[in-house]
Scaffold this active site. Sequence first.
Site, PDB file in Angstrom:
ATOM      1  N   ASP A   1      45.784  41.364  40.383  1.00  0.00           N
ATOM      2  CA  ASP A   1      44.576  40.576  40.615  1.00  0.00           C
ATOM      3  C   ASP A   1      44.206  40.731  42.086  1.00  0.00           C
ATOM      4  O   ASP A   1      44.911  40.225  42.967  1.00  0.00           O
ATOM      5  CB  ASP A   1      44.829  39.099  40.298  1.00  0.00           C
ATOM      6  CG  ASP A   1      45.035  38.842  38.805  1.00  0.00           C
ATOM      7  OD1 ASP A   1      45.616  39.709  38.121  1.00  0.00           O
ATOM      8  OD2 ASP A   1      44.635  37.760  38.342  1.00  0.00           O
TER       9      ASP A   1
ATOM     10  N   LYS B   1      37.107  38.593  37.642  1.00  0.00           N
ATOM     11  CA  LYS B   1      37.720  37.263  37.692  1.00  0.00           C
ATOM     12  C   LYS B   1      36.926  36.386  38.649  1.00  0.00           C
ATOM     13  O   LYS B   1      36.471  36.856  39.697  1.00  0.00           O
ATOM     14  CB  LYS B   1      39.172  37.402  38.156  1.00  0.00           C
ATOM     15  CG  LYS B   1      39.928  36.101  38.379  1.00  0.00           C
ATOM     16  CD  LYS B   1      41.366  36.409  38.796  1.00  0.00           C
ATOM     17  CE  LYS B   1      42.126  35.173  39.247  1.00  0.00           C
ATOM     18  NZ  LYS B   1      43.504  35.487  39.664  1.00  0.00           N
TER      19      LYS B   1
ATOM     20  N   LYS C   1      38.014  36.902  33.437  1.00  0.00           N
ATOM     21  CA  LYS C   1      39.040  35.893  33.674  1.00  0.00           C
ATOM     22  C   LYS C   1      38.447  34.720  34.436  1.00  0.00           C
ATOM     23  O   LYS C   1      37.905  34.891  35.532  1.00  0.00           O
ATOM     24  CB  LYS C   1      40.220  36.483  34.450  1.00  0.00           C
ATOM     25  CG  LYS C   1      41.339  35.475  34.722  1.00  0.00           C
ATOM     26  CD  LYS C   1      42.526  36.147  35.380  1.00  0.00           C
ATOM     27  CE  LYS C   1      43.588  35.127  35.824  1.00  0.00           C
ATOM     28  NZ  LYS C   1      44.760  35.764  36.456  1.00  0.00           N
TER      29      LYS C   1
END
Length: 229
Positions: A96, A158, A187
């Site tokens: 991430d 995300k 996400k």
Amino acid sequence: MELPTDPGALAPYFDHTLLKPAATEAEIETLCREALDYNFGAVCVHGSRVEVAASFLEGAGQHLAAVVGFPLGATCPDVKAYEARACLAAGASELDVVVNLGWVKDGQWGRIGAELDLLREAADGSCLKLILETCYLTREEKIRLCQMAQGSGWDYVKTSTGFGSGGATLADVTLMRETVGGHLGVKASGGIRSLDDALAFIGAGATRIGASAGVSILQEARQRMGQGR
């Protein structure tokens, strides 16, 4: 988007997360144990905790995510690439990564694109999620970053780190899903603390939920949906 109707279908949406700077090894092991107990989709930790998490999760089939350039995104691209490779070598299977927000605000799209390509190469096929930190971005910036992530072959976009001035919003998740269509995962992360929150974000198009409150959310789901996993 079709909503999960039992705890067993809901649990895999969650990246069970512990990113507090003072988190101890014992807390990381507890995080991993909870992820196994509740059958969460993944565990998400800092790079320096990947090795202990990987050791604990070995053979369990659990995805292990590490954050890169976290939480500010301002690290040099070569440092991010090194960090990405180090996390993967230690046992992570997903990364991430925080976008360079200063470059976004400067309109340095070429530099951002080069960084995305560099990290896609460094990840060597592993799952990549681009953290936009949506609370700081305009609508146009969010759209462009989603398009760039898709163009560079990333796997997810995300919303947030959880360390910015705001977390995930339904409007942002809806916009991100509309922009990437079915090509990338979305996400939602930051401030998701209840079952209703999680279901609302899934309904808006999220395919992953990043949360430190996954255990309490799944306990709430078991009470309301039944005890199945």
